[in-house]
Scaffold this motif. Structure first.
Motif, PDB file in Angstrom:
ATOM      1  N   ARG A   2      17.015  14.213 -11.218  1.00  0.00           N
ATOM      2  CA  ARG A   2      16.807  15.340 -10.329  1.00  0.00           C
ATOM      3  C   ARG A   2      15.845  14.944  -9.217  1.00  0.00           C
ATOM      4  O   ARG A   2      16.052  15.252  -8.054  1.00  0.00           O
ATOM      5  CB  ARG A   2      16.139  16.439 -11.165  1.00  0.00           C
ATOM      6  N   THR A   3      14.816  14.189  -9.665  1.00  0.00           N
ATOM      7  CA  THR A   3      13.825  13.696  -8.704  1.00  0.00           C
ATOM      8  C   THR A   3      14.515  12.893  -7.612  1.00  0.00           C
ATOM      9  O   THR A   3      14.265  13.086  -6.427  1.00  0.00           O
ATOM     10  CB  THR A   3      12.811  12.806  -9.447  1.00  0.00           C
ATOM     11  N   GLN A  35      17.672  12.940  -6.700  1.00  0.00           N
ATOM     12  CA  GLN A  35      18.555  13.776  -5.868  1.00  0.00           C
ATOM     13  C   GLN A  35      17.763  14.557  -4.819  1.00  0.00           C
ATOM     14  O   GLN A  35      18.128  14.576  -3.643  1.00  0.00           O
ATOM     15  CB  GLN A  35      19.324  14.762  -6.745  1.00  0.00           C
ATOM     16  N   VAL A  36      16.700  15.197  -5.290  1.00  0.00           N
ATOM     17  CA  VAL A  36      15.919  16.012  -4.361  1.00  0.00           C
ATOM     18  C   VAL A  36      15.232  15.125  -3.321  1.00  0.00           C
ATOM     19  O   VAL A  36      15.205  15.446  -2.128  1.00  0.00           O
ATOM     20  CB  VAL A  36      14.890  16.883  -5.115  1.00  0.00           C
ATOM     21  N   PHE A  85      17.652  14.131  -0.790  1.00  0.00           N
ATOM     22  CA  PHE A  85      17.922  15.290   0.060  1.00  0.00           C
ATOM     23  C   PHE A  85      16.834  15.440   1.124  1.00  0.00           C
ATOM     24  O   PHE A  85      17.130  15.494   2.328  1.00  0.00           O
ATOM     25  CB  PHE A  85      17.993  16.531  -0.842  1.00  0.00           C
ATOM     26  N   ILE A  86      15.588  15.429   0.675  1.00  0.00           N
ATOM     27  CA  ILE A  86      14.478  15.597   1.623  1.00  0.00           C
ATOM     28  C   ILE A  86      14.425  14.428   2.603  1.00  0.00           C
ATOM     29  O   ILE A  86      14.283  14.615   3.821  1.00  0.00           O
ATOM     30  CB  ILE A  86      13.129  15.726   0.874  1.00  0.00           C
ATOM     31  N   GLU A 116       5.331  22.334  -0.482  1.00  0.00           N
ATOM     32  CA  GLU A 116       6.348  21.762  -1.368  1.00  0.00           C
ATOM     33  C   GLU A 116       5.830  21.708  -2.795  1.00  0.00           C
ATOM     34  O   GLU A 116       6.529  22.046  -3.745  1.00  0.00           O
ATOM     35  CB  GLU A 116       6.719  20.341  -0.905  1.00  0.00           C
ATOM     36  N   ARG A 117       4.588  21.286  -2.929  1.00  0.00           N
ATOM     37  CA  ARG A 117       4.034  21.191  -4.279  1.00  0.00           C
ATOM     38  C   ARG A 117       3.826  22.573  -4.880  1.00  0.00           C
ATOM     39  O   ARG A 117       4.082  22.787  -6.066  1.00  0.00           O
ATOM     40  CB  ARG A 117       2.715  20.430  -4.248  1.00  0.00           C
ATOM     41  N   GLY A 177       6.709  23.957  -6.480  1.00  0.00           N
ATOM     42  CA  GLY A 177       7.155  23.262  -7.679  1.00  0.00           C
ATOM     43  C   GLY A 177       7.924  21.968  -7.458  1.00  0.00           C
ATOM     44  O   GLY A 177       8.534  21.435  -8.378  1.00  0.00           O
ATOM     45  N   ILE A 178       7.908  21.448  -6.215  1.00  0.00           N
ATOM     46  CA  ILE A 178       8.504  20.125  -5.999  1.00  0.00           C
ATOM     47  C   ILE A 178       7.493  19.103  -6.507  1.00  0.00           C
ATOM     48  O   ILE A 178       6.351  19.103  -6.063  1.00  0.00           O
ATOM     49  CB  ILE A 178       8.777  19.862  -4.491  1.00  0.00           C
ATOM     50  N   SER A 179       7.912  18.251  -7.439  1.00  0.00           N
ATOM     51  CA  SER A 179       6.936  17.388  -8.105  1.00  0.00           C
ATOM     52  C   SER A 179       6.465  16.266  -7.189  1.00  0.00           C
ATOM     53  O   SER A 179       7.220  15.786  -6.340  1.00  0.00           O
ATOM     54  CB  SER A 179       7.532  16.797  -9.375  1.00  0.00           C
ATOM     55  N   THR A 224       8.647  13.280  -6.628  1.00  0.00           N
ATOM     56  CA  THR A 224       9.775  13.554  -5.746  1.00  0.00           C
ATOM     57  C   THR A 224       9.372  13.363  -4.290  1.00  0.00           C
ATOM     58  O   THR A 224      10.101  12.752  -3.505  1.00  0.00           O
ATOM     59  CB  THR A 224      10.246  15.014  -5.930  1.00  0.00           C
TER      60      THR A 224
END
Ligand code: ATP
Ligand code: MG
Lengths: 225, 401
Positions: free
Chosen positions: B2-3, B5-6, B9-10, B306-307, B310-312, B315
């Protein structure tokens, strides 16, 4: 649903100690729409950050759904924020390189949902907030009120149990401000999402089911003289 | 997962929707860094290649066969030459006898080795006949004729390294007096002068083998050295062993062993090479570092948000790394294409002239690929540092600046 006990927050600015919250007790029920009011510097944002697990208290305990979350690691808190909480900030809170709809579904993507699922949901949310025709616009192409509604949609995308909004209407004219507050009320009534918002504005008071006041880091259920 | 992918994306959004010219300039910088990483090493590699091939084509060929007793000649050398020529993988073989001599033209004197050569096979093994600057090369059976290297002839070229020790003004057609070390003195007409630009080779003088036996009758069917040129791709060690098996009284030396005096140049070149590469890598590191740093500082609040939602942190860091990888990769690819299609052909048309002659850039695809990887690693590291610092600060401070 949210409970804080004996909460204290002290900021250190070099050698100077700034007490922001002092011995605060508060309980928030599920489905509430709570407004935190108070003068500038009274600790409203600080309190919101504690409740939203963005910052940790110097002293005291925070319970989220009966779990003590005040001592959790940042990565655990990050997961809770992502999956169960939503945030709306005062301004500039959208990522400028993403379109409205991408901003909305980013947290869903992070949560590992499928594109088919989150794209639909993001579109539906934007539609219900009156932004269907602005879906593929970048934040700078949107008005302040529209940006704020996109932020609300983003806060909603993972179906959180609680949304925190820190002066979401502060930079808006009264019409846009009303639209934003209407949107929050709609979430509260439609989905039973708990809403905790900070405001200066007496007009916003009307949207709250309960109002609490902060005076120099201390909580009161009544407005001061 | 997931990390990744996101982050992808970013990163892709920030690359394609971020500041276009910043992206272009970053890529351009990486193109230059990559070219820098390739250019000097390729040029220096070209110099080394040039030195080695000059050494082989003018002086030592691939293998040198000598008597195992120092100072002795190889007996029955004609037979040995034929036997070596019959070995699989041998291209050509030539033998030579040498004697030192003093040459004189008017009042100018010079000392040189005079080699008696088998003209036909000499032409097969060495390329000296291609470097004639005056007159012509020897033909078999030439009498009273001598071919001079430019460093001994001088040929009126005052710029030559050893001009002051040369005959200074010897030209084709002049008659020089040669005093051989065995006491014989003879006059020779200069048939031609060659200049390979390799000083050691240009110090020699050549006469035909029949002329040599006139001067030194004891050297009939004997040789000081037999030089062997191999076919491309031949197994040098195997052939070396086969030659040694032909006669117990000979030893061989490979061109690599004889390159000792070239080796010292090679080593200093490698040191320069390393310094230039280190500088190029530091420039690459700083480019990505500064770009990431400025971005991170500008987006402090954005990162905080972002943090908060909840964006880790991993990521967010990965997104910066991917972006750096993208710029570097595109830069390196463009750099590689430019290098092969523009830089190398351009340099070939306007070559750099080194003491040994024109040097061409050496294109080594494995080396180019390795440098892409090195640059990618450097850029990831340089993106990680500022991103890491920004992301692991306090969220609240990031949001409120
Ligand atoms: N990061 C920080 N470092 C030091 N002091 C801080 C920090 N954040 C807040 N404070 C201090 O803590 C107190 C409470 O700040 P807070 O931001 O919670 O007030 P607020 O009620 O939200 O004010 P406003 O209405 O202006 O947003 C203030 O005195 C403020 O100066
Ligand atoms: Mg505030």
């Amino acid at each position: 649903m949210l409970k804080i006990e004996g909460l204290k927050k002290i900021y250190h600015m070099g050698d100077v100690i700034v007490p922001a919250l002092n011995n605060v007790f508060l309980e928030v029920e599920e489905g509430e729409m709570l407004c935190i009011m108070g003068k500038s510097g009274s600790g409203k944002s600080t309190l919101l950050h504690m409740l939203g697990l963005i910052d940790s208290p110097s002293k005291g305990k925070i319970f989220f759904k009966d779990q003590d979350v005040s001592k959790l690691s940042e990565s655990r808190r990050s997961k809770i924020r992502l999956s169960q909480m939503g945030f709306v900030f005062q301004e500039y809170a959208l990522l400028p390189e993403l379109t409205a709809v991408e901003n909305v579904y980013l947290p869903a993507k992070m949560l590992g949902r499928w594109p088919s699922e989150y794209q639909d949901r993001a579109a539906t949310l934007l539609e219900s907030l009156g932004l269907l025709d602005r879906m593929h616009h970048r934040p700078r192409e949107l008005s302040g009120g529209q940006q704020q509604r996109v932020a609300i949609a983003r806060a909603m995308v993972n179906k959180p149990e609680v949304i925190f909004a820190d002066e979401p209407t502060a930079n808006l004219d009264s019409t846009s401000g009303k639209q934003v507050m209407d949107a929050l009320r709609w979430l509260n009534e439609q989905f039973g999402t708990t809403i905790i918002f900070v405001s200066h504005d007496t007009e916003d008071k009307g949207y709250a089911k309960r109002i609490i006041y902060l005076y120099d880091g201390k909580l009161s259920e009544e407005e001061e003289g | 997962m997931r990390t990744i992918q996101v982050a992808l994306f970013i990163a892709s959004r920030s690359i394609f929707r971020g500041n276009f010219w910043l992206g272009v300039m970053t890529i351009l910088m990486m193109v230059l860094v990559y070219l820098n990483l390739l250019f000097a090493p390729s040029l220096l590699q070209g110099v080394i290649f040039q030195m080695n091939s000059k050494l082989r084509e003018t002086l030592v060929a691939d293998l040198t066969v000598e008597s195992s007793t120092p100072g002795e000649l190889i007996p029955s050398s004609g037979k040995l030459v034929d036997e070596i020529a019959a070995i699989n993988g041998v291209d050509s073989v030539t033998q030579s006898r040498t004697i030192s001599a003093q040459l004189q033209l008017a009042s100018e004197r010079g000392t040189a080795e005079v080699s008696g050569i088998d003209v036909e096979s000499f032409k097969d093994v060495y390329s000296i006949p291609k470097y004639m600057i005056e007159g012509s090369f020897l033909t078999p059976g030439d009498k009273d004729q001598i071919v001079l290297g430019a460093q001994i002839a001088g040929a009126g070229k005052a710029k030559l390294e050893l001009y002051s020790d040369s005959l200074k003004n010897a030209h084709a057609g002049d008659v020089v007096t040669v005093k051989f070390a065995n006491g014989v003195t003879k006059k020779y007409t200069v048939k031609g002068i060659y200049q390979t630009e390799f000083v050691q080779a240009d110090l020699k003088t050549l006469i035909s083998s029949s002329e040599f036996t006139q001067v030194s009758p004891t050297s009939v069917d004997k040789a000081n050295a037999i030089n062997v040129k191999l076919k491309p791709g031949a197994n040098q060690d195997k052939i070396d062993q086969e030659i040694l098996g032909l006669n117990p009284n000979i030893k061989t030396r490979s061109w690599q062993e004889r390159a000792g005096f070239v080796q010292s140049y090679t080593e200093s070149i490698q040191v320069i090479n390393k310094i230039l590469r280190a500088v190029a890598l530091v420039v690459g590191f700083l480019t990505i570092f500064i770009i990431t740093y400025v971005d991170v500082v500008n987006k402090k609040r954005q990162i905080g948000i972002e943090r908060a939602i909840g964006i880790s942190p991993p990521t967010i860091i990965l997104a910066y790394e991917l972006r750096a990888l993208f710029y570097t990769f595109i830069g390196a690819i463009i750099g590689a294409i430019l290098f092969v299609t523009v830089v190398v052909p351009l340099e070939a048309r306007y070559p750099f002239h080194f003491p040994l002659g024109n040097v061409f850039l050496d294109v080594d695809y494995a080396f180019m690929l390795r440098n892409v990887f090195i640059l990618l690693l450097v850029s990831v590291a340089s993106a990680t540092l500022p991103a890491w610092r920004a992301v692991y600060g306090k969220i609240v401070e990031a949001i409120w600046g």
